[in-house]
Enzyme design. Structure first.
Site, mmCIF file in Angstrom:
data_model
loop_
_atom_site.group_PDB
_atom_site.id
_atom_site.type_symbol
_atom_site.label_atom_id
_atom_site.label_comp_id
_atom_site.label_asym_id
_atom_site.label_seq_id
_atom_site.Cartn_x
_atom_site.Cartn_y
_atom_site.Cartn_z
ATOM 1 N N ASP A 104 23.076 47.794 9.644
ATOM 2 C CA ASP A 104 24.416 48.306 9.770
ATOM 3 C C ASP A 104 24.425 50.045 9.574
ATOM 4 O O ASP A 104 23.298 50.641 9.533
ATOM 5 C CB ASP A 104 25.371 47.530 9.157
ATOM 6 C CG ASP A 104 26.747 47.607 9.706
ATOM 7 O OD1 ASP A 104 27.111 47.145 10.751
ATOM 8 O OD2 ASP A 104 27.499 48.618 9.254
ATOM 9 N N ASP A 236 23.101 39.637 18.165
ATOM 10 C CA ASP A 236 23.930 40.921 17.613
ATOM 11 C C ASP A 236 24.704 41.182 18.755
ATOM 12 O O ASP A 236 24.074 41.964 19.704
ATOM 13 C CB ASP A 236 23.198 41.785 16.785
ATOM 14 C CG ASP A 236 24.175 42.831 16.108
ATOM 15 O OD1 ASP A 236 25.252 42.697 16.355
ATOM 16 O OD2 ASP A 236 23.530 43.584 15.313
ATOM 17 N N HIS A 264 23.963 39.547 13.839
ATOM 18 C CA HIS A 264 24.040 40.848 12.920
ATOM 19 C C HIS A 264 23.855 40.575 11.773
ATOM 20 O O HIS A 264 23.112 41.305 11.047
ATOM 21 C CB HIS A 264 25.315 41.516 13.383
ATOM 22 C CG HIS A 264 25.641 42.767 12.453
ATOM 23 N ND1 HIS A 264 24.969 43.997 12.945
ATOM 24 C CD2 HIS A 264 26.480 43.016 11.585
ATOM 25 C CE1 HIS A 264 25.260 44.799 12.160
ATOM 26 N NE2 HIS A 264 26.239 44.400 11.264
#
Length: 283
Positions: A104, A236, A264
Site C-alpha cells: 500500500d 484488489d 488487497h
C-alpha cells in the site's frame, strides 16, 4: 503480537518500530525491512516477522500517526515526511543488504527511500502498491476525500479503517485480527493519519506530493541490481493488477507472483504464498 516495542525520535514525535531477530551483519541473509500502508500498522506484518525473525533481523516501523507511534494533530502528514522518517530509521539502525517488503502506501514511501540509498538494498518484495503517478482512484476512496463529509466518515465513523477489515480481504478476517488492525484507531484524534494519507494521494501535478511520487518513480531505475518480486493479490479493487503491470513496465527484471484468490490485504489472505515468494527471493 508478542514483539518488544522500540522507539526513535523522528519528525512528528516518537516512531514505534519492531526490531526482532539476530542483529549481526549478514545474519540470515541480511535484514528485512517491512513498511506498511494505510490504514494498517506493523501488526499487518506479524506472521512474516514471526516466520523470518528466528533467522534474520526483522524491522517494521509504524509511520507517525499510525500504530503505536505518536499521532500529532498538527504534523503535515505528507509522503516526503514519512519517507524522511523511514530514512532516519534506516540510517540510525545502519541497515544494509536489506530485503525491502512494502505494501500500500508503504510502497511509495519505502521505494522512495530505497531509490535514495540503493547501496543499502539487495532485494525488493512489492505487494499491492504503487510508486509512480496515477490518475486512477476508486470511488470508495475518492469519497473519503470530500470536504467535511470525508473527514466525518473517516475520523468520526471510522469509515476507512473499519471498512477495510471487510472490503480489503477476500478470505475474511478472524475477529481478533480485525480487532488488532483497528486497535490503534479508536477515536477521532487517533484516526488523523488514516484521513491524511487519503488526502495525500497525488492525483495531479498541482498536488504537493506529486513531485515526491515522481522522485520515487525515477528512483526505481536505480534499483535494477535488486532481485524483485511483485507479489499481488489479483482481486484488489484499489491497487488492481494494472498497478502490477505498471511496475513491470518500469522494472522489467521483476518476477511476478500473482495470487488469484487474494485481495488487497494479500498477507492476510495468502500468508503462506507471500512467505514462499519472499523465501524464493532471498534464495
Amino acid at each position: 503480537y508478542p514483539f518488544a516495542p522500540h522507539r526513535l525520535a523522528v519528525d512528528g514525535g516518537q516512531m514505534h518500530y519492531v526490531d526482532e531477530g539476530p542483529r549481526a551483519p549478514g545474519a540470515g541473509g541480511g535484514p528485512l525491512l517491512f513498511v506498511h500502508g494505510n490504514p494498517t500498522w506493523s501488526f499487518y506484518w506479524r506472521r512474516l516477522i514471526a516466520e523470518f525473525s528466528p533467522e534474520a533481523r526483522c524491522v517494521a516501523p509504524d509511520h507517525i500517526g499510525c500504530g503505536r507511534s505518536d499521532k500529532p494533530q498538527d504534523w503535515p502528514y505528507r509522503m516526503e515526511g514519512h519517507g524522511r522518517n523511514l530514512e532516519r530509521l534506516l540510517l540510525e539502525l545502519d541497515l544494509r543488504d536489506v530485503t525491502l517488503v512494502v505494501h500500500d502506501w508503504g510502497g511509495a514511501i519505502g521505494l522512495w527511500v530505497a531509490g535514495r540509498h540503493p547501496e543499502r538494498f539487495s532485494r525488493l518484495a512489492i505487494l499491492n502498491t504503487a510508486a509512480f503517478p496515477s490518475t486512477e482512484i476508486p470511488w470508495r476512496i475518492a469519497a473519503c476525500r470530500l470536504p467535511v463529509l470525508g473527514e466525518l466518515a473517516v475520523r468520526g465513523l471510522n469509515g476507512f479503517a473499519g471498512a477495510a477489515v471487510y472490503m480489503a480481504t477476500e478470505r475474511g478476517l478472524a475477529p481478533d485480527v480485525r480487532a488488532g488492525l483497528l486497535a490503534p484507531y479508536a477515536d477521532w484524534a487517533s484516526r488523523i493519519a488514516t484521513h491524511r494519507f487519503v488526502l495525500d494521494i497525488p492525483m495531479a501535478p498541482t498536488h504537493p506530493t506529486w513531485p515526491t511520487i515522481c522522485e520515487a518513480e525515477a528512483g526505481l531505475a536505480r534499483l535494477a541490481h535488486c532481485p524483485t518480486a511483485l507479489i499481488w493479490g489479483e482481486r484488489d479493487w484499489c491497487f488492481t493488477p494494472a498497478f502490477r503491470e505498471g511496475f513491470k513496465r518500469r522494472m522489467p527484471w521483476a518476477r511476478e507472483e500473482r495470487i488469484a484468490e487474494a485481495g488487497h490485504y494479500v498477507v492476510e489472505d495468502a500468508p503462506d504464498r507471500v512467505i514462499a515468494a519472499i523465501r524464493a527471493l532471498r534464495g
